[in-house]
Design an enzyme around this catalytic site. Structure first.
Site, PDB file in Angstrom:
ATOM      1  N   CYS A 106       0.900  -1.178   0.000  1.00  0.00           N
ATOM      2  CA  CYS A 106       0.000   0.000   0.000  1.00  0.00           C
ATOM      3  C   CYS A 106       0.923   1.208   0.000  1.00  0.00           C
ATOM      4  O   CYS A 106       1.169   1.832   1.026  1.00  0.00           O
ATOM      5  CB  CYS A 106      -0.864   0.009   1.252  1.00  0.00           C
ATOM      6  SG  CYS A 106      -1.631  -1.580   1.613  1.00  0.00           S
ATOM      7  N   ALA A 108       1.459   4.257  -2.079  1.00  0.00           N
ATOM      8  CA  ALA A 108       1.382   5.678  -2.473  1.00  0.00           C
ATOM      9  C   ALA A 108       1.182   6.586  -1.257  1.00  0.00           C
ATOM     10  O   ALA A 108       0.509   6.177  -0.316  1.00  0.00           O
ATOM     11  CB  ALA A 108       0.218   5.882  -3.450  1.00  0.00           C
ATOM     12  N   GLY A 110       4.497   7.156  -1.458  1.00  0.00           N
ATOM     13  CA  GLY A 110       5.849   6.632  -1.638  1.00  0.00           C
ATOM     14  C   GLY A 110       6.815   6.902  -0.494  1.00  0.00           C
ATOM     15  O   GLY A 110       8.006   6.637  -0.631  1.00  0.00           O
ATOM     16  N   GLY A 111       6.314   7.419   0.631  1.00  0.00           N
ATOM     17  CA  GLY A 111       7.211   7.706   1.760  1.00  0.00           C
ATOM     18  C   GLY A 111       8.001   6.474   2.184  1.00  0.00           C
ATOM     19  O   GLY A 111       9.230   6.507   2.271  1.00  0.00           O
ATOM     20  N   LYS A 112       7.281   5.383   2.393  1.00  0.00           N
ATOM     21  CA  LYS A 112       7.986   4.192   2.902  1.00  0.00           C
ATOM     22  C   LYS A 112       8.743   3.474   1.788  1.00  0.00           C
ATOM     23  O   LYS A 112       9.772   2.856   2.033  1.00  0.00           O
ATOM     24  CB  LYS A 112       7.017   3.281   3.645  1.00  0.00           C
ATOM     25  CG  LYS A 112       6.434   4.050   4.813  1.00  0.00           C
ATOM     26  CD  LYS A 112       5.725   3.282   5.831  1.00  0.00           C
ATOM     27  CE  LYS A 112       5.105   4.232   6.850  1.00  0.00           C
ATOM     28  NZ  LYS A 112       4.127   5.217   6.293  1.00  0.00           N
ATOM     29  N   ASP A 157      -4.592  -5.054  -7.097  1.00  0.00           N
ATOM     30  CA  ASP A 157      -5.308  -5.348  -5.874  1.00  0.00           C
ATOM     31  C   ASP A 157      -4.454  -6.340  -5.075  1.00  0.00           C
ATOM     32  O   ASP A 157      -3.768  -7.177  -5.679  1.00  0.00           O
ATOM     33  CB  ASP A 157      -6.643  -5.992  -6.263  1.00  0.00           C
ATOM     34  CG  ASP A 157      -7.550  -6.131  -5.078  1.00  0.00           C
ATOM     35  OD1 ASP A 157      -8.339  -5.204  -4.846  1.00  0.00           O
ATOM     36  OD2 ASP A 157      -7.452  -7.155  -4.369  1.00  0.00           O
ATOM     37  N   ASP A 174       1.450  -1.100   4.946  1.00  0.00           N
ATOM     38  CA  ASP A 174       1.203   0.173   5.628  1.00  0.00           C
ATOM     39  C   ASP A 174      -0.269   0.465   5.340  1.00  0.00           C
ATOM     40  O   ASP A 174      -0.607   1.143   4.373  1.00  0.00           O
ATOM     41  CB  ASP A 174       2.127   1.246   5.039  1.00  0.00           C
ATOM     42  CG  ASP A 174       2.013   2.570   5.785  1.00  0.00           C
ATOM     43  OD1 ASP A 174       1.799   2.539   7.007  1.00  0.00           O
ATOM     44  OD2 ASP A 174       2.144   3.632   5.146  1.00  0.00           O
ATOM     45  N   CYS A 227      -1.445   4.393  11.019  1.00  0.00           N
ATOM     46  CA  CYS A 227      -1.252   5.670  11.715  1.00  0.00           C
ATOM     47  C   CYS A 227      -2.474   5.912  12.586  1.00  0.00           C
ATOM     48  O   CYS A 227      -3.078   6.965  12.553  1.00  0.00           O
ATOM     49  CB  CYS A 227      -0.998   6.802  10.733  1.00  0.00           C
ATOM     50  SG  CYS A 227      -2.326   7.060   9.573  1.00  0.00           S
TER      51      CYS A 227
HETATM   52  N1  SAM Z   1       2.819   3.775   2.525  1.00  0.00           N
HETATM   53  C1  SAM Z   1       2.414   5.081   2.058  1.00  0.00           C
HETATM   54  C2  SAM Z   1       3.534   6.059   2.325  1.00  0.00           C
HETATM   55  O1  SAM Z   1       4.335   5.838   3.230  1.00  0.00           O
HETATM   56  O2  SAM Z   1       3.620   7.066   1.594  1.00  0.00           O
HETATM   57  C3  SAM Z   1       1.095   5.513   2.669  1.00  0.00           C
HETATM   58  C4  SAM Z   1       0.023   4.503   2.451  1.00  0.00           C
HETATM   59  S1  SAM Z   1      -1.558   4.918   3.042  1.00  0.00           S
HETATM   60  C5  SAM Z   1      -1.417   4.727   4.729  1.00  0.00           C
HETATM   61  C6  SAM Z   1      -2.481   3.522   2.568  1.00  0.00           C
HETATM   62  C7  SAM Z   1      -2.609   3.272   1.090  1.00  0.00           C
HETATM   63  O3  SAM Z   1      -3.425   2.120   0.901  1.00  0.00           O
HETATM   64  C8  SAM Z   1      -3.243   4.387   0.288  1.00  0.00           C
HETATM   65  O4  SAM Z   1      -2.400   4.782  -0.759  1.00  0.00           O
HETATM   66  C9  SAM Z   1      -4.529   3.780  -0.268  1.00  0.00           C
HETATM   67  O5  SAM Z   1      -4.832   4.218  -1.567  1.00  0.00           O
HETATM   68  C10 SAM Z   1      -4.222   2.300  -0.254  1.00  0.00           C
HETATM   69  N2  SAM Z   1      -5.438   1.455  -0.158  1.00  0.00           N
HETATM   70  C11 SAM Z   1      -6.718   1.829   0.054  1.00  0.00           C
HETATM   71  N3  SAM Z   1      -7.532   0.764   0.038  1.00  0.00           N
HETATM   72  C12 SAM Z   1      -6.770  -0.306  -0.196  1.00  0.00           C
HETATM   73  C13 SAM Z   1      -7.033  -1.693  -0.365  1.00  0.00           C
HETATM   74  N4  SAM Z   1      -8.275  -2.182  -0.250  1.00  0.00           N
HETATM   75  N5  SAM Z   1      -6.002  -2.517  -0.628  1.00  0.00           N
HETATM   76  C14 SAM Z   1      -4.743  -2.032  -0.722  1.00  0.00           C
HETATM   77  N6  SAM Z   1      -4.436  -0.738  -0.577  1.00  0.00           N
HETATM   78  C15 SAM Z   1      -5.433   0.120  -0.322  1.00  0.00           C
END
Ligand code: SAM
Length: 459
Positions: A106, A108, A110-112, A157, A174, A227
C-alpha cells in the site's frame, strides 16, 4: 481540537494518566521532518536535529516552501513525518545488506517505498504497489525522482499477489486505516472518524493481509503499520496475523530515551508512537516472521513473452548509465529500459502476473534518428553524468525549468543537455540554438505561480 466523544471514550482508557498530555500535544504544531536520499547526497552534510531512530531523518525548525526547492524535485530528500521512519530501524536490524525482494503493498505516495529503496542493498528488488490508479502515478513519479533503479511500480489489488507464491522476503503492509494519528496534521481525518469506520478498516486490513499472505515466503518478514491508536486495527490485528496466518511477532531494538511506547497488549511485541512522547505523529508498527514451510512446487515461472525489439540501442545510449555490464537493455513499446541483469528474470515473472506502471530506468526513445533521453534517466542513481553536456542553473532558472518554461542557455552546444542545480540533475532540454526545448514531464511541473522572492534552501 474537537475530538469525537466516542474517540475520547475509547482512547482515554488506553492512555490512563497520560491522556491530558496527549490531548495537549494535539494542539501543538506538527514537527517538520525530511529524510535524505543517501544514494544521492552525503547524509553527514546535514546540520539539523536528527531523528533518533533513523540516521537519514532530520527535523527542520519550520516548514519551508518545499515546492520551490529544486533539490526536492531532484529526489535529494523526501518530506516524511518522523515516526514512520521507524521502518528503517526494522530493516537495519532484520535485513542489513542481504539481497532481498521487498513488496510495499500500500505504497502511495511513496514515503515508505523511498525509505526502503534507501535501506536495501543494490542487489535487492523493490516492488512498490498502489491499488488506486491515480495514486499509482504519483507513486511512480516519486520513485522515479528518488532514482533507485531496481524498482517496479505496480497497480494491483492485494489479491493479485497471491499468484506469486513465496516470492517476497519482506512485505510491508502500511495499511489504509482510520487515521487517528493524523488528527493534528489533517483536520479532515477527525470528520471522517467513526467507530463504524474503525470496524470497517479492521476488516479491510485483515482482508488485505490474508490476500497478500501467499506471496510472502516462509521465514520471510511482514511489517504491519498504521497511523492510528486503537487496539482493533493494531495489536488485535497483529494477534490475528500470528494466530490466523501463522507468524511470530519479533522484537525491535529501541533505546529507552527515544520515547517509543511498547505494545498496549501483553505478550505482543509492537511499537507505538504518541505525539506527547516523541517528535512526530501517531504511528503503530510491528514485524512478524512467517512460520511454516513453502510448497516447493508452487512457483511456476512463466516469463511474459517479449516482442523482439523494433530498433537496436546505440552504443552511445548504453553508456548513459554506470555499471552497464551488470544491466540488461530492452525495449518495451517505444521506450528503452535498463534493469539489473540478475534481477531481470524476476521482473519478467512479475510482468506475467501484475499490471506494471513503471520499471527500472527508462533510458528514452528514438524519434527518427534522435534518441530522446527520458526524465527517469536524469533522476536515476545510475546516470553517468559524463555522458551529456551539463548546464548548471541558478535557482531562478531551475524554478523556471521545473515550471516547464522555455529556457535560453548561453554558450551551450546544440542537442540534449543535462541541467543541474547544485550539481544535482534536474532533467533534460534540447538546445536548438536560439532557445532550449524543455523536456520536463508535463504532469510533474510546478503549477503554483506564487514564486517566493528568495531562493528556498532546505539542505
Ligand atoms: N505507505 C504510504 C507512504 O508511506 O507514503 C502511505 C500509504 S496509506 C497509509 C495507505 C494506502 O493504501 C493508500 O495509498 C490507499 O490508496 C491504499 N489502499 C486503500 N484501500 C486499499 C485496499 N483495499 N487494498 C490495498 N491498498 C489500499
Amino acid at each position: 481540537m474537537d475530538l469525537p466523544i466516542t474517540f475520547i471514550q475509547r482512547t482515554r482508557p488506553l492512555l490512563g494518566e497520560e491522556w491530558e498530555d496527549f490531548k495537549k500535544s494535539l494542539e501543538e504544531p506538527s514537527p517538520v521532518s525530511i529524510r535524505l536520499n543517501s544514494k544521492k547526497i552525503d547524509v553527514n552534510t546535514c546540520i539539523e536535529e536528527g531523528v533518533a531512530w533513523c540516521s537519514k531523518g532530520f527535523y527542520l525548525p519550520k516548514r519551508p516552501q518545499f515546492t520551490f526547492d529544486p533539490l526536492l524535485h531532484a529526489g535529494c530528500y523526501y518530506v516524511q513525518e518522523a515516526s514512520s521512519m521507524f521502518i528503517s530501524q526494522i530493516l537495519k536490524q532484520y535485513i542489513g545488506n542481504e539481497a532481498v525482494k521487498v513488496l510495499d503493498l500500500c505504497a502511495a505516495p511513496g514515503g515508505k517505498s523511498t525509505l526502503i529503496a534507501d535501506a536495501i542493498s543494490n542487489e535487492s528488488l523493490l516492488v512498490s504497489n498502489e491499488v488506486i490508479r491515480s495514486r499509482a502515478n504519483i507513486l511512480s513519479e516519486n520513485l522515479a525522482k528518488w532514482g533507485f533503479p531496481n524498482v517496479v511500480v505496480t497497480n494491483n489489488d492485494p489479491a493479485d499477489f497471491a499468484k506469486l507464491e513465496g516470492f517476497f522476503d519482506v512485505v510491508l503492509v502500511d495499511a489504509p486505516c482510520s487515521g487517528e494519528g493524523m488528527f493534528r496534521k489533517d483536520a479532515g481525518a477527525i470528520n471522517e472518524w467513526s467507530e463504524a469506520n474503525v470496524k470497517l478498516c479492521k476488516e479491510r486490513q485483515q482482508r488485505i493481509l490474508r490476500d497478500v499472505w501467499p506471496s510472502l515466503k516462509a521465514g520471510g518478514l511482514i511489517i504491519y503499520s498504521t497511523c492510528t491508536y486503537n487496539l482493533d486495527e493494531n495489536e488485535q490485528n497483529v494477534q490475528w496475523i500470528s494466530e490466523e496466518l501463522d507468524a511470530e511477532a519479533l522484537p525491535v531494538d529501541i533505546e529507552p530515551d527515544w520515547g517509543v511506547n511498547p505494545s498496549l497488549m501483553n505478550g505482543i511485541p509492537a511499537y507505538r508512537f504518541f505525539p506527547h512522547k516523541i517528535k512526530g505523529e501517531g504511528f503503530f508498527c510491528a514485524v512478524l516472521r512467517k512460520t511454516g514451510e513453502d510448497n516447493p512446487k508452487t512457483r511456476k515461472f512463466k516469463p511474459a513473452k517479449e516482442k523482439p525489439s523494433k530498433t537496436t540501442l546505440s552504443a552511445e545510449a548504453r553508456d548513459y548509465i554506470k555499471d552497464k555490464e551488470n544491466h540488461i537493455y530492452y525495449q518495451n513499446k517505444d521506450s528503452w529500459y535498463a534493469f539489473n541483469k540478475s534481477l531481470y528474470p524476476d521482473v519478467q515473472y512479475l510482468k506475467s502476473a501484475l499490471h506494471i506502471i513503471s520499471e527500472g530506468v527508462c533510458l528514452g526513445e528514438y524519434k527518427g534518428k534522435d534518441f530522446i533521453p527520458n526524465q527517469s534517466l536524469a533522476m536515476s542513481q545510475l546516470l553517468d553524468k559524463g555522458a551529456f553536456p551539463i548546464c548548471e542553473l541558478s535557482w531562478e532558472q531551475a524554478i523556471s525549468y521545473l515550471r516547464k518554461e522555455a529556457l535560453m542557455l548561453d554558450n551551450q552546444p546544440k542537442g540534449y543537455i543535462l541541467l543541474t542545480y547544485k550539481d544535482m540533475p534536474l532533467g533534460f532540454v534540447k538546445n536548438i540554438g536560439n532557445r532550449a526545448n524543455n523536456l520536463y514531464p508535463q504532469e510533474w511541473r510546478i503549477r503554483s505561480a506564487d514564486i517566493p522572492r528568495e531562493e528556498v534552501r532546505v539542505i
